[in-house]
Design an enzyme around this catalytic site. Structure first.
Site, PDB file in Angstrom:
ATOM      1  N   HIS A 124      -6.794  -3.328   9.633  1.00  0.00           N
ATOM      2  CA  HIS A 124      -8.432  -4.122   9.394  1.00  0.00           C
ATOM      3  C   HIS A 124      -8.929  -3.743  10.671  1.00  0.00           C
ATOM      4  O   HIS A 124      -9.230  -4.592  11.079  1.00  0.00           O
ATOM      5  CB  HIS A 124      -7.231  -4.619   9.419  1.00  0.00           C
ATOM      6  CG  HIS A 124      -7.396  -5.487   7.560  1.00  0.00           C
ATOM      7  ND1 HIS A 124      -6.183  -6.295   6.632  1.00  0.00           N
ATOM      8  CD2 HIS A 124      -6.842  -4.339   6.812  1.00  0.00           C
ATOM      9  CE1 HIS A 124      -5.055  -6.377   5.936  1.00  0.00           C
ATOM     10  NE2 HIS A 124      -6.035  -4.760   5.617  1.00  0.00           N
TER      11      HIS A 124
ATOM     12  N   HIS B  79     -13.085  -4.252   3.645  1.00  0.00           N
ATOM     13  CA  HIS B  79     -11.255  -4.086   3.436  1.00  0.00           C
ATOM     14  C   HIS B  79     -10.872  -3.023   5.283  1.00  0.00           C
ATOM     15  O   HIS B  79     -10.050  -3.951   5.901  1.00  0.00           O
ATOM     16  CB  HIS B  79     -10.251  -3.058   2.239  1.00  0.00           C
ATOM     17  CG  HIS B  79      -9.070  -3.440   2.610  1.00  0.00           C
ATOM     18  ND1 HIS B  79      -8.531  -3.831   1.576  1.00  0.00           N
ATOM     19  CD2 HIS B  79      -8.360  -3.456   3.033  1.00  0.00           C
ATOM     20  CE1 HIS B  79      -7.339  -3.643   1.387  1.00  0.00           C
ATOM     21  NE2 HIS B  79      -6.681  -3.338   2.970  1.00  0.00           N
TER      22      HIS B  79
ATOM     23  N   GLU C  75     -18.458  12.068  21.646  1.00  0.00           N
ATOM     24  CA  GLU C  75     -16.562  12.959  21.336  1.00  0.00           C
ATOM     25  C   GLU C  75     -16.653  13.136  19.711  1.00  0.00           C
ATOM     26  O   GLU C  75     -15.534  13.580  19.641  1.00  0.00           O
ATOM     27  CB  GLU C  75     -15.602  11.865  22.410  1.00  0.00           C
ATOM     28  CG  GLU C  75     -15.445  12.458  23.372  1.00  0.00           C
ATOM     29  CD  GLU C  75     -15.081  13.473  23.476  1.00  0.00           C
ATOM     30  OE1 GLU C  75     -14.248  13.197  23.554  1.00  0.00           O
ATOM     31  OE2 GLU C  75     -16.079  14.392  23.974  1.00  0.00           O
TER      32      GLU C  75
ATOM     33  N   GLU D  67       0.566  -0.993   0.496  1.00  0.00           N
ATOM     34  CA  GLU D  67      -0.076  -0.055   0.307  1.00  0.00           C
ATOM     35  C   GLU D  67       0.849   1.065   0.079  1.00  0.00           C
ATOM     36  O   GLU D  67       0.045   2.569   0.586  1.00  0.00           O
ATOM     37  CB  GLU D  67      -1.032   0.057   1.249  1.00  0.00           C
ATOM     38  CG  GLU D  67      -1.734  -0.993   1.237  1.00  0.00           C
ATOM     39  CD  GLU D  67      -2.814  -1.138  -0.021  1.00  0.00           C
ATOM     40  OE1 GLU D  67      -2.450  -0.644  -0.300  1.00  0.00           O
ATOM     41  OE2 GLU D  67      -3.672  -2.177  -0.020  1.00  0.00           O
TER      42      GLU D  67
ATOM     43  N   HIS E 255      -2.946   2.362   8.404  1.00  0.00           N
ATOM     44  CA  HIS E 255      -4.180   1.685   7.500  1.00  0.00           C
ATOM     45  C   HIS E 255      -4.136   0.536   8.349  1.00  0.00           C
ATOM     46  O   HIS E 255      -3.312  -0.294   8.839  1.00  0.00           O
ATOM     47  CB  HIS E 255      -3.149   1.451   6.255  1.00  0.00           C
ATOM     48  CG  HIS E 255      -4.573   0.182   5.966  1.00  0.00           C
ATOM     49  ND1 HIS E 255      -5.811   0.285   5.217  1.00  0.00           N
ATOM     50  CD2 HIS E 255      -4.128  -1.295   5.149  1.00  0.00           C
ATOM     51  CE1 HIS E 255      -6.273  -0.375   4.774  1.00  0.00           C
ATOM     52  NE2 HIS E 255      -5.008  -1.788   4.436  1.00  0.00           N
TER      53      HIS E 255
HETATM   54  P1  13P Z   1       0.980  -5.301   3.079  1.00  0.00           P
HETATM   55  O1  13P Z   1       1.502  -6.603   3.623  1.00  0.00           O
HETATM   56  O2  13P Z   1       1.619  -5.167   1.321  1.00  0.00           O
HETATM   57  O3  13P Z   1       1.490  -4.841   4.168  1.00  0.00           O
HETATM   58  O4  13P Z   1      -0.449  -5.493   3.004  1.00  0.00           O
HETATM   59  C1  13P Z   1      -1.085  -5.454   4.008  1.00  0.00           C
HETATM   60  C2  13P Z   1      -2.751  -4.844   3.846  1.00  0.00           C
HETATM   61  O5  13P Z   1      -2.834  -4.485   5.011  1.00  0.00           O
HETATM   62  C3  13P Z   1      -3.351  -4.862   2.345  1.00  0.00           C
HETATM   63  O6  13P Z   1      -4.236  -3.481   1.823  1.00  0.00           O
HETATM   64 ZN    ZN Z   2      -4.925  -3.989   3.621  1.00  0.00          ZN
END
Ligand code: 13P
Ligand code: ZN
Length: 273
Positions: free
Chosen positions: A142, A211, A170, A116, A140
């Protein structure tokens, strides 16, 4: 002193570890990048080596030419960073015109920055201009409740912002600009990088349907706190839905009152009934 003891590397390790403890980083899920300050660069430079090849970034980020980024390695588990930073993260330097990078420290067993990296770089680029260089962190994760919420609420910035703001008082204080939401797209490439950075022109939070979440912030604490707040609000929203839905919730006037108290300007589009 070794590289891992430098304050910005410690901050990075703590944030990655905290995110892993939250359950946001199954396997290699999620990634974190930090743009070094001139002071960081001064401290870290003695550890840099310039023997790695230049690699195409696939996106051109002219305004970030010659900047240095601490980044997660692709395929690396965030939970492992604290045990072996040198093997799991790296510092990448951009070339003059922001079209190529080279690894100057880390990933000692080989590898490359996160898949990413194009999204991270484009978000850094947009935020660099939008904040006058104040933002240094792109994260980023999940985030499970946010991902679950993308299964029940359509990708609409107004609907999402109102739903999250209404879940916890908040929220409008922590993300007064609201959140942007992308429909499902193939991850890891240029297209999603461009679409995300378009949202980042307006928001500090971009949600990827089915995602996870991208957030931008000034430092590790504020960026982590933003991710935490969005995810917690989504969790409360999903719990409420599971308990039979909203019987009552916050109203537009409540947001206007919060904005007045905290001296915030909330975008008009989120204040319509
Ligand atoms: P990477 O292992 O390349 O960082 O990918 C993980 C991920 O969250 C892809 O969206
Ligand atoms: Zn991801």
């Amino acid at each position: 002193m070794i590289m891992r003891d430098l304050p910005f590397v410690q901050g990075y390790i703590h944030m990655a570890t905290d995110g892993a403890h939250q359950g946001w980083h199954e396997r290699n899920g999620g990634n974190l990048t930090y743009r070094l300050t001139p002071e960081d660069i001064k401290l870290a430079k003695p550890f840099f080596k310039y023997d790695k090849p230049w690699v195409d970034t696939t996106v051109v980020v002219k305004n970030l030419g010659n900047e240095f980024f601490l980044a997660t390695g692709t395929g690396k588990f965030l939970k492992n960073i604290k045990y072996d930073p040198e093997g799991n993260i790296c510092i990448a330097q951009l070339n003059e015109d922001g079209s190529k990078y080279r690894i100057v420290w880390g990933l000692v067993n080989g590898g490359a920055p996160t898949s990413e990296f194009p999204s991270h770089l484009m978000n850094h680029s947009v935020k660099f201009d939008a904040t006058g260089g104040k933002h240094h962190v792109i994260y980023h994760a999940h985030t499970p409740a946010v991902i679950a919420m993308t299964n029940v609420l359509e990708p609409d910035d107004v609907k999402w912002t109102r739903a999250l703001w209404s879940s916890m008082t908040e929220c409008p204080v922590v993300f007064p600009g609201g959140v942007g939401v992308l429909p499902w797209m193939v991850c890891g490439g240029r297209e999603i990088a461009i679409a995300t950075s378009e949202l980042m022109k307006e928001y500090d939070v971009a949600i990827w349907s089915f995602h996870g979440t991208f957030v931008s912030g000034e430092n590790f604490d504020l960026t982590y706190g933003l991710m935490h707040c969005v995810e917690k609000a989504a969790d409360i929203y999903m719990r409420t839905m599971a308990a039979g839905g909203f019987k009552q919730t916050m109203q537009t006037q409540n947001f206007i009152d919060i904005a007045a108290l905290f001296g915030l300007t909330l975008p008009e589009k989120f204040l319509k009934d």
